[in-house]
Motif scaffolding. Structure first.
Motif, PDB file in Angstrom:
ATOM      1  N   ALA A 156      59.375  33.445  39.387  1.00 40.14           N
ATOM      2  CA  ALA A 156      60.257  33.179  41.542  1.00 40.14           C
ATOM      3  C   ALA A 156      59.726  34.266  42.431  1.00 40.14           C
ATOM      4  O   ALA A 156      58.546  33.944  43.432  1.00 40.14           O
ATOM      5  N   LEU A 157      59.169  35.525  41.922  1.00 38.15           N
ATOM      6  CA  LEU A 157      58.149  36.328  41.911  1.00 38.15           C
ATOM      7  C   LEU A 157      56.280  35.572  42.197  1.00 38.15           C
ATOM      8  O   LEU A 157      55.600  35.786  43.213  1.00 38.15           O
ATOM      9  N   GLN A 158      56.205  35.090  40.980  1.00 41.27           N
ATOM     10  CA  GLN A 158      54.479  34.817  40.198  1.00 41.27           C
ATOM     11  C   GLN A 158      54.293  33.455  41.710  1.00 41.27           C
ATOM     12  O   GLN A 158      53.344  33.480  42.892  1.00 41.27           O
ATOM     13  N   ASP A 159      55.474  33.180  41.546  1.00 39.36           N
ATOM     14  CA  ASP A 159      55.333  31.614  42.440  1.00 39.36           C
ATOM     15  C   ASP A 159      55.073  32.008  44.194  1.00 39.36           C
ATOM     16  O   ASP A 159      54.375  31.741  44.571  1.00 39.36           O
ATOM     17  N   ALA A 160      55.703  32.605  44.173  1.00 39.46           N
ATOM     18  CA  ALA A 160      56.096  33.151  45.795  1.00 39.46           C
ATOM     19  C   ALA A 160      54.558  34.268  46.132  1.00 39.46           C
ATOM     20  O   ALA A 160      54.213  34.003  46.784  1.00 39.46           O
ATOM     21  N   ALA A 161      54.276  34.541  44.854  1.00 41.00           N
ATOM     22  CA  ALA A 161      52.624  35.389  45.107  1.00 41.00           C
ATOM     23  C   ALA A 161      51.641  34.441  45.122  1.00 41.00           C
ATOM     24  O   ALA A 161      50.546  34.782  46.191  1.00 41.00           O
ATOM     25  N   ALA A 162      51.919  33.885  44.364  1.00 41.39           N
ATOM     26  CA  ALA A 162      50.573  32.183  44.794  1.00 41.39           C
ATOM     27  C   ALA A 162      50.362  31.529  45.816  1.00 41.39           C
ATOM     28  O   ALA A 162      49.941  31.294  46.633  1.00 41.39           O
ATOM     29  N   GLY A 163      52.145  31.411  46.482  1.00 38.04           N
ATOM     30  CA  GLY A 163      52.051  30.320  48.200  1.00 38.04           C
ATOM     31  C   GLY A 163      51.420  31.415  49.251  1.00 38.04           C
ATOM     32  O   GLY A 163      50.650  31.314  49.515  1.00 38.04           O
ATOM     33  N   LEU A 164      51.565  33.514  48.733  1.00 37.59           N
ATOM     34  CA  LEU A 164      51.445  33.892  49.707  1.00 37.59           C
ATOM     35  C   LEU A 164      49.521  34.284  50.115  1.00 37.59           C
ATOM     36  O   LEU A 164      49.066  33.961  50.998  1.00 37.59           O
ATOM     37  N   ARG A 165      48.818  34.307  48.699  1.00 37.46           N
ATOM     38  CA  ARG A 165      47.821  34.256  48.341  1.00 37.46           C
ATOM     39  C   ARG A 165      47.030  32.672  48.995  1.00 37.46           C
ATOM     40  O   ARG A 165      46.081  33.321  49.985  1.00 37.46           O
ATOM     41  N   ARG A 166      47.188  31.340  48.817  1.00 38.39           N
ATOM     42  CA  ARG A 166      47.330  30.555  49.976  1.00 38.39           C
ATOM     43  C   ARG A 166      47.249  30.939  51.251  1.00 38.39           C
ATOM     44  O   ARG A 166      46.757  30.112  51.752  1.00 38.39           O
ATOM     45  N   GLU A 167      48.390  31.132  51.281  1.00 37.09           N
ATOM     46  CA  GLU A 167      48.577  31.428  53.132  1.00 37.09           C
ATOM     47  C   GLU A 167      47.460  32.390  53.673  1.00 37.09           C
ATOM     48  O   GLU A 167      47.362  32.171  54.601  1.00 37.09           O
ATOM     49  N   LEU A 168      47.071  32.768  53.406  1.00 39.72           N
ATOM     50  CA  LEU A 168      46.384  34.677  53.504  1.00 39.72           C
ATOM     51  C   LEU A 168      44.795  34.005  53.482  1.00 39.72           C
ATOM     52  O   LEU A 168      44.451  34.925  53.741  1.00 39.72           O
ATOM     53  N   ALA A 169      44.985  33.180  52.892  1.00 36.99           N
ATOM     54  CA  ALA A 169      43.286  32.617  52.282  1.00 36.99           C
ATOM     55  C   ALA A 169      42.314  33.758  51.532  1.00 36.99           C
ATOM     56  O   ALA A 169      41.514  34.104  51.736  1.00 36.99           O
ATOM     57  N   LEU A 170      43.424  34.248  50.461  1.00 40.50           N
ATOM     58  CA  LEU A 170      42.854  35.493  49.479  1.00 40.50           C
ATOM     59  C   LEU A 170      41.455  35.126  48.766  1.00 40.50           C
ATOM     60  O   LEU A 170      41.765  33.198  48.041  1.00 40.50           O
ATOM     61  N   PRO A 171      40.747  35.838  48.581  1.00 34.67           N
ATOM     62  CA  PRO A 171      40.148  34.456  47.175  1.00 34.67           C
ATOM     63  C   PRO A 171      40.720  35.713  46.052  1.00 34.67           C
ATOM     64  O   PRO A 171      41.914  36.108  45.565  1.00 34.67           O
ATOM     65  N   SER A 172      40.551  34.430  45.017  1.00 34.46           N
ATOM     66  CA  SER A 172      41.365  34.693  43.842  1.00 34.46           C
ATOM     67  C   SER A 172      41.115  35.927  42.326  1.00 34.46           C
ATOM     68  O   SER A 172      41.746  36.251  41.474  1.00 34.46           O
ATOM     69  N   THR A 173      39.969  36.203  42.824  1.00 37.70           N
ATOM     70  CA  THR A 173      39.375  37.940  42.583  1.00 37.70           C
ATOM     71  C   THR A 173      39.307  39.082  43.022  1.00 37.70           C
ATOM     72  O   THR A 173      39.097  38.577  44.544  1.00 37.70           O
ATOM     73  N   ILE A 174      40.124  40.103  42.860  1.00 42.37           N
ATOM     74  CA  ILE A 174      39.578  41.424  43.139  1.00 42.37           C
ATOM     75  C   ILE A 174      38.389  41.293  43.060  1.00 42.37           C
ATOM     76  O   ILE A 174      37.700  42.730  41.699  1.00 42.37           O
ATOM     77  N   SER A 175      37.594  41.657  43.909  1.00 41.47           N
ATOM     78  CA  SER A 175      35.923  42.891  43.820  1.00 41.47           C
ATOM     79  C   SER A 175      36.691  44.198  44.095  1.00 41.47           C
ATOM     80  O   SER A 175      35.114  44.341  43.976  1.00 41.47           O
ATOM     81  N   ARG A 176      36.674  43.772  45.025  1.00 43.82           N
ATOM     82  CA  ARG A 176      36.656  45.922  45.377  1.00 43.82           C
ATOM     83  C   ARG A 176      38.560  46.299  45.196  1.00 43.82           C
ATOM     84  O   ARG A 176      39.518  45.318  45.104  1.00 43.82           O
ATOM     85  N   PRO A 177      38.182  47.800  44.435  1.00 43.09           N
ATOM     86  CA  PRO A 177      39.135  48.401  44.923  1.00 43.09           C
ATOM     87  C   PRO A 177      40.435  48.551  45.752  1.00 43.09           C
ATOM     88  O   PRO A 177      41.444  48.295  45.444  1.00 43.09           O
TER      89      PRO A 177
END
Length: 433
Positions: free
Chosen positions: A250-271
């Motif tokens: 459930a947490l994983q699906d919520a995090a994925a939904g939040l990432r899509r909602e905020l349009a965050l990049p799929s990879t972290i390029s900066r610390p």
């Protein structure tokens, strides 16, 4: 004439006129009576009496024609009336009818005399009838007195015989009571012995039943532990592991939904991207997206179905009896399963449908579609209790929705952290599948 004719006189006059109508030429018949003249002779006086009487009263010519007919029938009577003499032996009805039709001098007085004579005759007849009734009543009273005297004598004889019989019965009753007391004493001794034996048997039986019940409970507990061990070994994880795994999903699906909602990049390029600006709570039904919705809002169920890892628990018969109450229970279950299959195919949510099986005599064949879990409550348990057990079994924070219009169920699951949904919303959603 101020007073109407006596009823007997009026009927006689109307009957004479009705008979005469049949023999009169049609041209001589008064216009109001021409229709009556064509009637059967027996019906003229009965059906047209009022019209004939009125015509005689107002039509002098018609009355004189009827008077001629009565003059031909009773010439001596008419002659005497014309001379002002009423024959003493004449019928009062005939005298009054002849006086009314021929209208001799003083005819109203003649009609009144006839009226008085008729009234005296009626009074005399009534008095005779009263005397006859009194005589019959006296005869009946005398007969009843004689019968009563005979009945009293008979009852006295019967009373005398009953007293003698009663004395004999008293003696027999005394002997029977003495024998009954002796039998009761013997029965009391036997009852006491039987009670002692029964108490001993009951004590032994109770001890055996208690020991048997304890043995069965230990056996059932051992079987449950064995089944749990087998299930854990078969699934490769414990119940607690399953709860943790489900919460992580459930947490994983919520995090994925939040990432899509905020349009965050799929990879972290900066610390700095590893530092979360917002730490969202674990998904639950208390965080319904968008605006707050009432329990009966049609959009509520759609937004709940959009939550990640939602567990939809359905009170089966509460839904089917709300939507398909006219069908048999088997048809209700089949129709609900068909709708839930389409819902799972569209939303991919976990669905558990609970039916009340406490009153079932045997297994119920239910074809559950893929993704739908069907459960029946065990004997001695109702579906409401099974629904509460399912809610308690879920990890804290998981999104749970319970579909039931039962207020008691809705209130209890709400206190446990689940979101109640009326059955009507699910039925409306299934109609769109």
């Amino acid at each position: 004439m101020s007073r109407p004719l006596p009823e007997q006189v009026r009927l006689h006059v109307v009957d004479l006129a009705a008979q005469l109508l049949g023999s009169m030429p049609s041209s001589a018949v008064p216009a109001p009576l021409r229709g009556i003249a064509r009637f059967d002779p027996r019906k003229r006086a009965r059906l047209g009496g009022a019209l004939i009487a009125a015509q005689l009263e107002t039509d002098k010519e018609f009355r004189e024609i009827v008077a001629e007919a009565i003059t031909e029938g009773w010439p001596e009577l008419v002659q005497s009336l014309a001379e002002g003499v009423v024959p003493p032996a004449a019928d009062p009805v005939v005298v009054a009818a002849a006086a009314y039709l021929t209208r001799p001098p003083g005819w109203p007085e003649m009609v009144e005399l006839a009226r008085e004579e008729l009234e005296r005759s009626a009074d005399t007849a009534q008095e005779s009838a009263h005397e006859e009734v009194v005589r019959r009543l006296r005869d009946q009273l005398a007969a009843q007195k004689a019968q009563a005297k005979s009945d009293i004598e008979r009852l006295r004889e019967q009373l005398k015989a009953a007293r003698a019989e009663n004395a004999d019965l008293r003696r027999k009753l005394h002997d029977a009571r003495r024998r009954a007391k002796e039998a009761e004493a013997v029965a009391a001794e036997m009852t006491a012995a039987a009670e002692e034996a029964k108490a001993a048997v009951a004590s032994a039986t109770s001890a055996m039943e208690t020991e048997l019940r304890r043995t069965r409970e230990r056996l059932a507990a051992a079987e449950r532990q064995l089944e749990a061990a087998r299930r854990a070994a078969r699934e490769g994880r414990s119940i607690e592991d399953a709860r943790v795994r489900l919460l992580l999903d459930a947490l994983q699906d919520a995090a994925a939904g939040l990432r899509r909602e905020l349009a965050l990049p799929s990879t972290i390029s900066r610390p700095a991207d590893t530092v979360a600006a917002v730490s969202p709570d674990r998904p639950s039904v208390s965080g319904v997206p968008a605006r707050a919705l009432a329990d009966d809002d049609p959009a509520l169920l759609d937004q709940l179905l959009a939550l990640p890892q939602l567990h939809l628990i359905i009170d089966g018969y509460n839904v089917t009896k709300t939507g398909y109450g006219t069908l048999t229970l088997a048809d209700q279950r089949d129709r609900l399963m068909t709708g839930l299959g389409g819902l799972v195919a569209q939303t991919r949510v976990e669905v558990t449908c609970v039916f009340d099986g406490a009153e079932l005599n045997g297994p119920v064949p239910v074809v559950a579609p893929r993704g739908v879990r069907v459960m029946f409550s065990a004997p001695g348990q109702i579906a409401d209790d099974l629904i509460r057990q399912l809610v308690r079994a879920e990890p804290v924070g998981r999104a749970i929705a319970v579909v039931s219009s039962d207020r008691e169920v809705a209130d209890s699951v709400r206190r446990m952290g689940a979101r109640p949904v009326p059955s009507s919303l699910l039925l409306r959603r299934l109609s769109r599948c």
